[in-house]
Design a protein around this motif. Structure first.
Motif, PDB file in Angstrom:
ATOM      1  N   GLU A   1       0.826  -1.202   0.000  1.00  0.00           N
ATOM      2  CA  GLU A   1       0.000   0.000   0.000  1.00  0.00           C
ATOM      3  C   GLU A   1       0.862   1.254   0.000  1.00  0.00           C
ATOM      4  OE1 GLU A   1      -3.896  -1.870   2.325  1.00  0.00           O
ATOM      5  OE2 GLU A   1      -2.671  -0.343   3.308  1.00  0.00           O
ATOM      6  N   CYS A   2       2.001   1.199   0.674  1.00  0.00           N
ATOM      7  CA  CYS A   2       2.920   2.342   0.674  1.00  0.00           C
ATOM      8  C   CYS A   2       3.465   2.582  -0.732  1.00  0.00           C
ATOM      9  CB  CYS A   2       4.050   2.091   1.669  1.00  0.00           C
ATOM     10  SG  CYS A   2       5.148   3.511   1.898  1.00  0.00           S
ATOM     11  N   ALA A   3       3.811   1.503  -1.431  1.00  0.00           N
ATOM     12  CA  ALA A   3       4.321   1.635  -2.798  1.00  0.00           C
ATOM     13  C   ALA A   3       3.245   2.204  -3.722  1.00  0.00           C
ATOM     14  CB  ALA A   3       4.797   0.274  -3.302  1.00  0.00           C
ATOM     15  N   ASP A   4       2.001   1.739  -3.567  1.00  0.00           N
ATOM     16  CA  ASP A   4       0.901   2.261  -4.380  1.00  0.00           C
ATOM     17  C   ASP A   4       0.659   3.740  -4.084  1.00  0.00           C
ATOM     18  OD1 ASP A   4       0.500  -0.185  -5.582  1.00  0.00           O
ATOM     19  OD2 ASP A   4      -1.125  -0.790  -4.232  1.00  0.00           O
ATOM     20  N   TYR A   5       0.744   4.093  -2.812  1.00  0.00           N
ATOM     21  CA  TYR A   5       0.576   5.500  -2.449  1.00  0.00           C
ATOM     22  C   TYR A   5       1.651   6.360  -3.122  1.00  0.00           C
ATOM     23  CZ  TYR A   5       0.830   9.810   0.229  1.00  0.00           C
ATOM     24  OH  TYR A   5       0.902  11.134   0.569  1.00  0.00           O
ATOM     25  N   ASN A   6       2.895   5.919  -3.044  1.00  0.00           N
ATOM     26  CA  ASN A   6       3.988   6.691  -3.636  1.00  0.00           C
ATOM     27  C   ASN A   6       3.843   6.830  -5.139  1.00  0.00           C
ATOM     28  OD1 ASN A   6       5.378   7.241  -1.237  1.00  0.00           O
ATOM     29  ND2 ASN A   6       6.502   5.311  -1.318  1.00  0.00           N
ATOM     30  N   GLU A   7       3.355   5.773  -5.792  1.00  0.00           N
ATOM     31  CA  GLU A   7       3.271   5.797  -7.253  1.00  0.00           C
ATOM     32  C   GLU A   7       2.067   6.569  -7.773  1.00  0.00           C
ATOM     33  OE1 GLU A   7       3.375   2.752 -11.114  1.00  0.00           O
ATOM     34  OE2 GLU A   7       3.656   1.976  -9.071  1.00  0.00           O
ATOM     35  N   TYR A   8       0.929   6.432  -7.096  1.00  0.00           N
ATOM     36  CA  TYR A   8      -0.301   6.963  -7.670  1.00  0.00           C
ATOM     37  C   TYR A   8      -0.895   8.162  -6.930  1.00  0.00           C
ATOM     38  CZ  TYR A   8      -0.141   2.505 -10.126  1.00  0.00           C
ATOM     39  OH  TYR A   8       0.245   1.445 -10.907  1.00  0.00           O
ATOM     40  N   VAL A   9      -0.469   8.395  -5.689  1.00  0.00           N
ATOM     41  CA  VAL A   9      -1.146   9.415  -4.886  1.00  0.00           C
ATOM     42  C   VAL A   9      -0.210  10.531  -4.437  1.00  0.00           C
ATOM     43  CG1 VAL A   9      -2.519   9.838  -2.807  1.00  0.00           C
ATOM     44  CG2 VAL A   9      -2.778   7.677  -4.042  1.00  0.00           C
ATOM     45  N   ARG A  10       0.949  10.186  -3.943  1.00  0.00           N
ATOM     46  CA  ARG A  10       1.797  11.131  -3.223  1.00  0.00           C
ATOM     47  C   ARG A  10       2.083  12.404  -4.012  1.00  0.00           C
ATOM     48  NH1 ARG A  10       7.129   9.345   0.265  1.00  0.00           N
ATOM     49  NH2 ARG A  10       7.340  11.293   1.449  1.00  0.00           N
ATOM     50  N   PHE A  11       2.367  12.258  -5.306  1.00  0.00           N
ATOM     51  CA  PHE A  11       2.701  13.431  -6.117  1.00  0.00           C
ATOM     52  C   PHE A  11       1.633  13.696  -7.183  1.00  0.00           C
ATOM     53  CE2 PHE A  11       6.721  11.515  -4.628  1.00  0.00           C
ATOM     54  CZ  PHE A  11       7.123  12.537  -3.802  1.00  0.00           C
ATOM     55  N   SER A  12       0.426  13.212  -6.892  1.00  0.00           N
ATOM     56  CA  SER A  12      -0.698  13.408  -7.800  1.00  0.00           C
ATOM     57  C   SER A  12      -1.626  14.474  -7.237  1.00  0.00           C
ATOM     58  CB  SER A  12      -1.456  12.084  -7.964  1.00  0.00           C
ATOM     59  OG  SER A  12      -2.751  12.295  -8.497  1.00  0.00           O
ATOM     60  N   THR A  13      -2.371  15.131  -8.123  1.00  0.00           N
ATOM     61  CA  THR A  13      -3.400  16.060  -7.653  1.00  0.00           C
ATOM     62  C   THR A  13      -4.588  15.291  -7.076  1.00  0.00           C
ATOM     63  OG1 THR A  13      -4.471  16.119  -9.817  1.00  0.00           O
ATOM     64  CG2 THR A  13      -2.761  17.780  -9.385  1.00  0.00           C
ATOM     65  N   CYS A  14      -4.705  14.010  -7.428  1.00  0.00           N
ATOM     66  CA  CYS A  14      -5.783  13.110  -6.974  1.00  0.00           C
ATOM     67  C   CYS A  14      -7.127  13.411  -7.631  1.00  0.00           C
ATOM     68  CB  CYS A  14      -5.934  13.113  -5.457  1.00  0.00           C
ATOM     69  SG  CYS A  14      -4.476  12.530  -4.586  1.00  0.00           S
ATOM     70  N   TYR A  15      -7.337  14.640  -8.051  1.00  0.00           N
ATOM     71  CA  TYR A  15      -8.547  15.003  -8.780  1.00  0.00           C
ATOM     72  C   TYR A  15      -8.155  15.842  -9.993  1.00  0.00           C
ATOM     73  CZ  TYR A  15     -10.828  13.728  -4.388  1.00  0.00           C
ATOM     74  OH  TYR A  15     -11.237  13.059  -3.270  1.00  0.00           O
ATOM     75  N   THR A  16      -8.733  15.524 -11.146  1.00  0.00           N
ATOM     76  CA  THR A  16      -8.486  16.314 -12.342  1.00  0.00           C
ATOM     77  C   THR A  16      -9.373  17.559 -12.319  1.00  0.00           C
ATOM     78  OG1 THR A  16     -10.228  15.241 -13.635  1.00  0.00           O
ATOM     79  CG2 THR A  16      -8.035  14.189 -13.627  1.00  0.00           C
ATOM     80  N   PRO A  17      -9.029  18.587 -13.086  1.00  0.00           N
ATOM     81  CA  PRO A  17      -9.914  19.753 -13.189  1.00  0.00           C
ATOM     82  C   PRO A  17     -11.318  19.363 -13.665  1.00  0.00           C
ATOM     83  CG  PRO A  17      -7.750  20.289 -14.058  1.00  0.00           C
ATOM     84  CD  PRO A  17      -7.743  18.812 -13.786  1.00  0.00           C
ATOM     85  N   GLU A  18     -11.394  18.346 -14.530  1.00  0.00           N
ATOM     86  CA  GLU A  18     -12.704  17.900 -15.013  1.00  0.00           C
ATOM     87  C   GLU A  18     -13.540  17.322 -13.868  1.00  0.00           C
ATOM     88  OE1 GLU A  18      -9.961  18.448 -18.195  1.00  0.00           O
ATOM     89  OE2 GLU A  18      -9.782  17.141 -16.426  1.00  0.00           O
ATOM     90  N   GLU A  19     -12.886  16.575 -12.983  1.00  0.00           N
ATOM     91  CA  GLU A  19     -13.609  16.007 -11.845  1.00  0.00           C
ATOM     92  C   GLU A  19     -14.077  17.100 -10.883  1.00  0.00           C
ATOM     93  OE1 GLU A  19     -11.757  11.552 -11.275  1.00  0.00           O
ATOM     94  OE2 GLU A  19     -10.483  13.260 -10.770  1.00  0.00           O
ATOM     95  N   ILE A  20     -13.228  18.104 -10.643  1.00  0.00           N
ATOM     96  CA  ILE A  20     -13.658  19.227  -9.801  1.00  0.00           C
ATOM     97  C   ILE A  20     -14.802  19.970 -10.486  1.00  0.00           C
ATOM     98  CG2 ILE A  20     -12.965  21.392  -8.727  1.00  0.00           C
ATOM     99  CD1 ILE A  20     -11.770  18.929  -7.387  1.00  0.00           C
ATOM    100  N   GLY A  21     -14.722  20.118 -11.811  1.00  0.00           N
ATOM    101  CA  GLY A  21     -15.776  20.799 -12.553  1.00  0.00           C
ATOM    102  C   GLY A  21     -17.132  20.134 -12.401  1.00  0.00           C
ATOM    103  N   GLN A  22     -17.135  18.809 -12.238  1.00  0.00           N
ATOM    104  CA  GLN A  22     -18.396  18.086 -12.042  1.00  0.00           C
ATOM    105  C   GLN A  22     -19.019  18.388 -10.685  1.00  0.00           C
ATOM    106  OE1 GLN A  22     -20.224  15.961 -14.232  1.00  0.00           O
ATOM    107  NE2 GLN A  22     -18.888  17.169 -15.565  1.00  0.00           N
TER     108      GLN A  22
END
Length: 314
Positions: free
Chosen positions: A260-281
């Protein structure tokens, strides 16, 4: 830095210019806030907030959104009495603290020490200690020592090591580097399990070794969630949060093991987690069917799997 980068990812898509200011104390905040308002500021994201800030911004009808802070029901009622207060998005410390206790107990810990922050300094740090202790003792464990300092976790752990040779776990309300360094220098590596809040550079190694059994993080994306109610009001005066006197509960990202730590580092840690399109919704002016309940559900569903799923990672 990641918080700022995440927020800046919304600048061009929403045609918003962000200015970042820091104040020494909350008592000093009203002046800079008024300066921003008189200069034409359209909205304020701030943590923590005070009545005085809401009052000053309210004179100019500037909406204020807050994030990552816990307030009493009485405080929230007062904030909601100001029409320009659009909401508070904050992580659920109770749930995460209880999960930390369960992880430590499942890892075999029965005699645990708590390293906390000076009582009364911040409600969230008090809650993290209190909820952990209550749940750990409910499970049948024993909290053999507690020490509350102004972030001097190294001294707390050194004193635990000297006084409690039978200690088998350390829970820290903030997992900064000093926690891990002191565990090593005090010869506790392999003798105690560790759990707490936040990420530091040593988390990867300590998860790999099995010495760290729980941490939680993800606040770097909360500021994007808090932007949604702010922009709704800025756009057309709409309240996204229909019960502004209630905190919008948001889940932490919980990490229990090396994968889970590796997944966090790869997909979450340096990601915005939400795209502008998702916020727009989440902007009712763009998506009239979006509801306050959907916004609450979105915040509670936040997790590593949630981010990976929205990224299309299988």
């Amino acid at each position: 830095i990641q918080w700022k980068e995440n927020l800046l990812s919304l600048s061009e898509p929403f045609n918003v210019e962000f200015q970042f200011i820091e104040v020494n104390t909350l008592e000093d905040a009203a002046g800079p806030i008024e300066n921003l308002c008189t200069a034409g500021c359209d909205g304020i994201l701030m943590q923590p907030i005070t009545e005085s800030v809401l009052s000053v911004a309210g004179k100019y009808n500037v909406p204020v959104s807050s994030y990552c802070q816990t307030y009493s029901d009485e405080q929230m009622e007062v904030f909601a009495s100001y029409p320009n207060f659009v909401g508070e998005v904050a992580e659920v410390d109770k749930e995460a603290s209880e999960h930390a206790a369960e992880s430590m107990y499942d890892a075999g810990c029965r005699k645990v020490a708590i390293a906390g922050v000076t009582r009364g300094f911040a409600r969230l740090s008090d809650d993290r200690a209190d909820y952990f202790k209550a749940r750990f003792e409910e499970l049948g464990g024993e909290v053999i020592a507690e020490d509350y300092t102004m972030l001097d976790f190294a001294s707390s752990i050194s004193s635990f090591a000297a006084a409690y040779p039978d200690m088998d776990g350390i829970y820290s309300v903030i997992l900064d580097e000093s926690v891990f360094q002191t565990v090593v220098t005090e010869g506790l590596l392999g003798q105690v399990k560790i759990a707490g809040f936040d990420m530091s550079d040593s988390c990867d190694m300590f998860f790999e070794s099995g010495d760290l059994v729980f941490t939680c993080t993800g606040q770097q994306a909360t500021i994007l969630s808090a932007f949604a109610p702010l922009y709704n009001y800025m756009y057309d005066g709409t309240y996204l949060v229909d019960d502004r006197n209630k905190i919008i509960d948001r889940s932490y990202i919980e990490i229990h093991n090396a994968q889970e730590c590796a997944d966090y580092n790869e997909y979450v840690r340096f990601s915005t987690c939400y795209t502008p399109e998702e916020i727009g919704q989440m902007i009712i002016g763009f998506n009239p069917d979006y509801t306050s309940e959907q916004f609450r559900e979105m915040n509670l569903s936040f997790s590593i799997n949630d981010v990976m799923t929205r990224m299309g990672v299988e």
